[in-house]
Write a protein that holds these residues in place. Structure first.
Motif, PDB file in Angstrom:
ATOM      1  N   TYR A 143       0.773  -1.242   0.029  1.00 39.78           N
ATOM      2  CA  TYR A 143       0.122  -0.041   0.025  1.00 39.78           C
ATOM      3  C   TYR A 143       0.780   1.314  -0.038  1.00 39.78           C
ATOM      4  O   TYR A 143       2.058   1.305   0.697  1.00 39.78           O
ATOM      5  N   SER A 147      -4.717   5.915   4.069  1.00 38.39           N
ATOM      6  CA  SER A 147      -6.103   5.423   4.366  1.00 38.39           C
ATOM      7  C   SER A 147      -6.472   3.946   4.021  1.00 38.39           C
ATOM      8  O   SER A 147      -7.064   3.373   4.929  1.00 38.39           O
ATOM      9  N   HIS A 148      -5.899   3.568   2.797  1.00 34.42           N
ATOM     10  CA  HIS A 148      -6.065   2.243   2.487  1.00 34.42           C
ATOM     11  C   HIS A 148      -5.445   1.421   3.327  1.00 34.42           C
ATOM     12  O   HIS A 148      -5.685   0.158   3.767  1.00 34.42           O
ATOM     13  N   LYS A 150      -4.304   1.914   6.564  1.00 37.27           N
ATOM     14  CA  LYS A 150      -4.704   1.931   7.767  1.00 37.27           C
ATOM     15  C   LYS A 150      -6.186   0.841   7.895  1.00 37.27           C
ATOM     16  O   LYS A 150      -6.352   0.100   8.825  1.00 37.27           O
ATOM     17  N   ASN A 151      -6.749   0.908   6.752  1.00 41.07           N
ATOM     18  CA  ASN A 151      -8.121  -0.099   6.737  1.00 41.07           C
ATOM     19  C   ASN A 151      -7.481  -1.524   6.928  1.00 41.07           C
ATOM     20  O   ASN A 151      -8.086  -2.473   7.674  1.00 41.07           O
ATOM     21  N   ASP A 271      -3.905   5.373  16.095  1.00 36.29           N
ATOM     22  CA  ASP A 271      -3.678   5.767  14.562  1.00 36.29           C
ATOM     23  C   ASP A 271      -2.271   6.193  14.347  1.00 36.29           C
ATOM     24  O   ASP A 271      -1.597   6.011  13.344  1.00 36.29           O
ATOM     25  N   TRP A 275       0.350   4.997  11.857  1.00 37.16           N
ATOM     26  CA  TRP A 275       1.351   5.765  10.705  1.00 37.16           C
ATOM     27  C   TRP A 275       2.749   5.241  10.879  1.00 37.16           C
ATOM     28  O   TRP A 275       3.493   5.260   9.951  1.00 37.16           O
TER      29      TRP A 275
END
Length: 377
Positions: A143, A147-148, A150-151, A271, A275
């Protein structure tokens, strides 16, 4: 005799340390070893404050290992040469195996590949919570959009049954092995105490129910006049804290609360650990990002030397920029929002190449994590 070398790199701790536990479990005796690698320590990207923080942490680790009946061995030089020297110092017939955490920086991957050809190495654990390569897109590629990532990360993480590894009751080490002394360092330049003991105190304070804690992190993290963040970045950078352990504790706190606002604050902090993993994954798969733009944007750098000097010295005339830069140079630590503000000012207002700022940060930050620093810039 089967001798296991516990090669300490980015895991200066005894608590929840998988590579240490594996080294103890699979050998007759272990050699806790830290190598003062000149390729790293003599780099122009490492400042005096980070060296001092590292050496102070090693000093505390030395004492902790002694308490457990072991001895931390300090050697300096090229790691491959150090391992050959150790092997030659052991009785003929003794087998050595190296146990360590992986490291995802370009230099570390190249170094480890060379050593692996000549010595058996077991990579156990990881500085990341989820190791690079374990989260990939359906086409098998990594990735590149957070955002992708993290999901996928939250879908992949499973801590059911996870239990932190306790500190070993005893470390059966080769006590007669010779060790070099730690280099001298200036204690007065370290803005915060170093070592695993202090790291655990700091994270426990942040997880407690008081004003400046994880319970109000999302609200406090952008207020530069208070210490509203965890301030654990130097400890996690050197592995004085286990990332997996602190994430699991935060997850437990979130599961124990019914208040949605509190959950939001805790999740916001969690979160940040995602990161951290993301940047490690990026550097692992795209090592050229340490030197080149990840995506080519149409920015024409002006690279004015006087403007850059003013930024470095905290003399731009913009009070918030100057205050943050003075704090960075004096203490070696600024919070994440502060980093974003001065980085944005340097690149988008002064139009100075991000690599200039990234290197300056690395020279002054106590944490100075290559993946996180490069990724954020």
């Amino acid at each position: 005799m089967k001798i296991n070398i516990w090669w300490i790199r980015r895991d200066l701790r005894l608590f929840d340390n998988p590579s240490l536990a594996a080294a103890i479990a699979n050998g007759d005796q272990i050699i806790p070893l830290y190598i003062l690698d000149p390729s790293i320590l003599n780099s122009t990207r490492i400042g005096e404050k980070r060296r001092a923080f590292l050496f102070a942490g090693l000093s505390q680790l030395y004492e902790e290992i002694n308490i457990k009946g072991g001895k931390l061995i300090i050697r300096s030089g090229n790691p491959l040469e150090v391992f050959w020297k150790i092997k030659n110092e052991l009785p003929t017939g003794d087998q050595i195996t190296i146990y360590c955490e992986p490291d995802h920086s370009p230099y570390a991957q190249e170094r480890d590949a060379i050593i692996q050809k000549q010595f058996p190495i077991h990579f156990v654990g990881d500085p990341a919570i989820i190791s690079p390569g374990l989260i990939l897109k359906k086409d098998g590629n990594p990735y590149t959009v957070f955002s992708h990532f993290k999901n996928a990360w939250y879908s992949s993480i499973s801590l059911s049954g996870y239990q932190a590894i306790e500190k070993p009751a005893h470390i059966n080490a080769l006590l007669e092995f010779e060790s070099e002394s730690l280099p001298s360092y200036n204690k007065s330049i370290i803005a915060m105490p170093s070592g695993e003991i202090y790291a655990l105190k700091q994270i426990n304070r942040f997880f407690s129910k008081q004003e400046l804690s994880i319970y109000k992190y999302k609200e406090n993290r952008n207020i530069l006049s208070i210490y509203g963040t965890s301030m654990i970045s130097p400890y996690i950078r050197f592995g004085m804290l286990s990332a997996r352990h602190i994430f699991s504790k935060a997850q437990m706190l979130m599961n124990q609360t019914l208040d949605e606002n509190t959950k939001e604050n805790i999740k916001s902090w969690m979160d940040e650990l995602v990161w951290r993993d993301f940047y490690m994954h990026i550097l692992h798969f795209y090592p050229l990002t340490s030197k080149e733009n990840f995506r080519h944007k149409f920015i024409q750098w002006h690279n004015d030397l006087d403007d850059f000097a003013a930024w470095c010295d905290g003399k731009t005339g913009y009070p918030i920029i100057d205050a943050v830069m003075r704090q960075l140079v004096q203490t070696g630590w600024i919070n994440n929002r502060s980093r974003m503000i001065v980085a944005s000012f340097l690149t988008k207002n002064l139009l100075i190449d991000w690599r200039w700022g990234e290197k300056f940060f690395m020279q002054h930050l106590i944490d100075g994590d290559p993946a996180a620093n490069i990724g954020n810039w």
